[in-house]
Motif scaffolding. Structure first.
Motif, short mmCIF file in Angstrom:
data_model
loop_
_atom_site.label_atom_id
_atom_site.label_comp_id
_atom_site.label_asym_id
_atom_site.label_seq_id
_atom_site.Cartn_x
_atom_site.Cartn_y
_atom_site.Cartn_z
N THR A 1 77.49 94.23 40.93
CA THR A 1 78.05 95.57 40.95
C THR A 1 77.94 96.13 42.35
O THR A 1 77.30 95.52 43.23
CB THR A 1 77.30 96.48 39.94
N ASP B 1 86.00 96.35 41.24
CA ASP B 1 86.85 97.02 40.25
C ASP B 1 86.56 98.52 40.30
O ASP B 1 85.41 98.94 40.05
CB ASP B 1 86.54 96.47 38.86
N GLU C 1 87.16 100.80 38.25
CA GLU C 1 86.85 101.41 36.96
C GLU C 1 85.37 101.30 36.61
O GLU C 1 84.77 102.23 36.08
CB GLU C 1 87.69 100.76 35.87
N ASP C 2 84.76 100.15 36.91
CA ASP C 2 83.35 99.98 36.51
C ASP C 2 82.46 99.43 37.61
O ASP C 2 81.30 99.08 37.37
CB ASP C 2 83.25 99.07 35.28
N ASP C 3 83.00 99.32 38.82
CA ASP C 3 82.25 98.83 39.99
C ASP C 3 81.81 97.38 39.86
O ASP C 3 80.88 96.93 40.54
CB ASP C 3 81.02 99.71 40.27
N ALA C 4 82.45 96.62 38.96
CA ALA C 4 82.13 95.20 38.82
C ALA C 4 82.79 94.41 39.95
O ALA C 4 83.81 94.82 40.51
CB ALA C 4 82.61 94.68 37.47
#
Length: 264
Positions: A86, A166, A168-171
Motif C-alpha cells: 500500500t 490504485d 481508490e484503495d492505495d493498493a
C-alpha cells in the motif's frame, strides 16, 4: 516490526537455483594510490536532505541495496504482513522512509532489478495486475525494469504494465501499458555517493600549446593588449613535462617574452 528485525539481507535467490552452503573466504585488502590531481568528495543535495538523506536514483545502476519506492512527495510503497503493498502515509520534511517502506534491490542485469521486502519476499506482478510480495525466489515475474525519461521514472513489469498506486484503495498494481501520473515514481537510495572531482587547474586543460596560452593570459601585463607567445617549439614543453619541469619552462619562456607580471 519484529519480523523486520529478524530478516537478514541475503544474496539474490533465483528460481530453480540450488542452495549451497557458504564458505568463508579471507579477502586481501587492496590499496589503491589516489591520483595526484583528483580526489573523492561526498555529494549532498537539497532534495536528499528533505528526504532524510535518501537521494533519487537516475540510472538502473543506482538501484541496488536499500531503496524506497516513492509515488508522491515523501509517500513510499509500504509492505504489509499479508504479502500486499500500500502507499504509506506522508512523511515530514527531513524524514526518511519507515522500515516497512525499505526494500533491498538486486540487479538482474544492466536493465532489470528485483525488489525484496523486509519480510524476505520478492515483489511480483500477478496475472490479474496485482503487485504482491510473496515470492521466495526470483523468476521473470519478479523482475522490474526502471524506465527513465528526462527526470521522470516508471517501473515496467514483465507483462509490459507499469507499477502504480490504485487511487481508490492505495493498493499497488500494474494495470496500464502507458505511463500516466499514477505510474510516475522515484526510487530512492541512501547509499554513499562519491564522485571524482578534478583538481587539475583550468589553465592546464588542453594540449601544451593551449596550456601556454592559458598561463600567458593569466599572468600577462595588458599594457598594449597584445599577447606574446614564445616562438620556441612545443617539443621543448613536452621534454620539460617529461622531466617534471613544465612550470619552470613556461615561466622561462614567458620571461623571455616579457609577458609575465612576476618576471623581472
Amino acid at each position: 516490526m519484529s519480523d523486520y528485525d529478524n530478516i537478514r539481507i541475503k544474496k539474490l535467490v533465483l528460481k530453480g537455483e540450488k542452495h549451497k552452503k557458504s564458505k568463508k573466504r579471507k579477502k586481501e585488502k587492496e590499496h589503491k594510490d589516489d591520483d595526484t590531481s583528483k580526489r573523492s568528495k561526498s555529494v549532498t543535495d537539497e532534495d536528499a536532505i528533505q528526504h532524510g538523506g535518501w537521494w533519487t536514483a537516475t540510472t538502473a545502476a543506482n538501484i541496488v541495496g536499500s531503496v524506497a519506492i516513492e509515488f508522491s512527495d515523501r509517500c513510499y510503497l509500504k509492505a504489509l504482513d499479508n504479502g500486499l503493498f500500500t502507499l504509506g502515509a506522508p512523511h515530514n520534511q527531513g524524514e526518511g522512509p519507515d522500515p516497512e517502506e525499505i526494500f533491498t534491490a538486486f540487479p538482474i542485469n544492466d536493465r532489470k532489478v528485483s525488489f525484496k521486502s523486509g519480510y524476505g519476499k520478492y515483489v511480483k506482478i500477478e496475472k490479474d495486475g496485482m503487485v504482491t510480495g510473496r515470492s521466495e525466489a526470483v523468476g521473470s515475474m519478479e523482475q522490474w525494469e526502471p524506465v527513465f525519461e528526462g527526470k521522470q521514472m516508471a517501473l515496467l513489469s514483465e507483462t509490459g504494465h507499469f507499477m502504480s498506486i490504485d487511487p481508490e484503495d492505495d493498493a499497488c498494481v500494474a494495470l496500464h501499458k502507458k505511463v500516466g501520473d499514477q505510474e510516475i515514481c522515484r526510487v530512492r537510495t541512501n547509499a554513499a555517493r562519491d564522485v571524482v572531482v578534478d583538481d587539475q587547474p583550468k589553465e592546464e586543460k588542453g594540449d601544451l600549446g593551449e596550456v601556454e596560452k592559458n598561463y600567458v593570459k593569466k599572468f600577462q601585463k595588458f599594457q598594449d593588449k597584445k599577447m606574446r607567445i614564445s616562438k620556441n617549439t612545443i617539443k621543448e614543453l613536452e621534454e620539460a613535462k617529461a622531466q617534471g619541469l613544465l612550470h619552470e619552462t613556461l615561466l622561462d619562456r614567458r620571461s623571455k617574452m616579457k609577458a609575465d607580471r612576476y618576471c623581472k
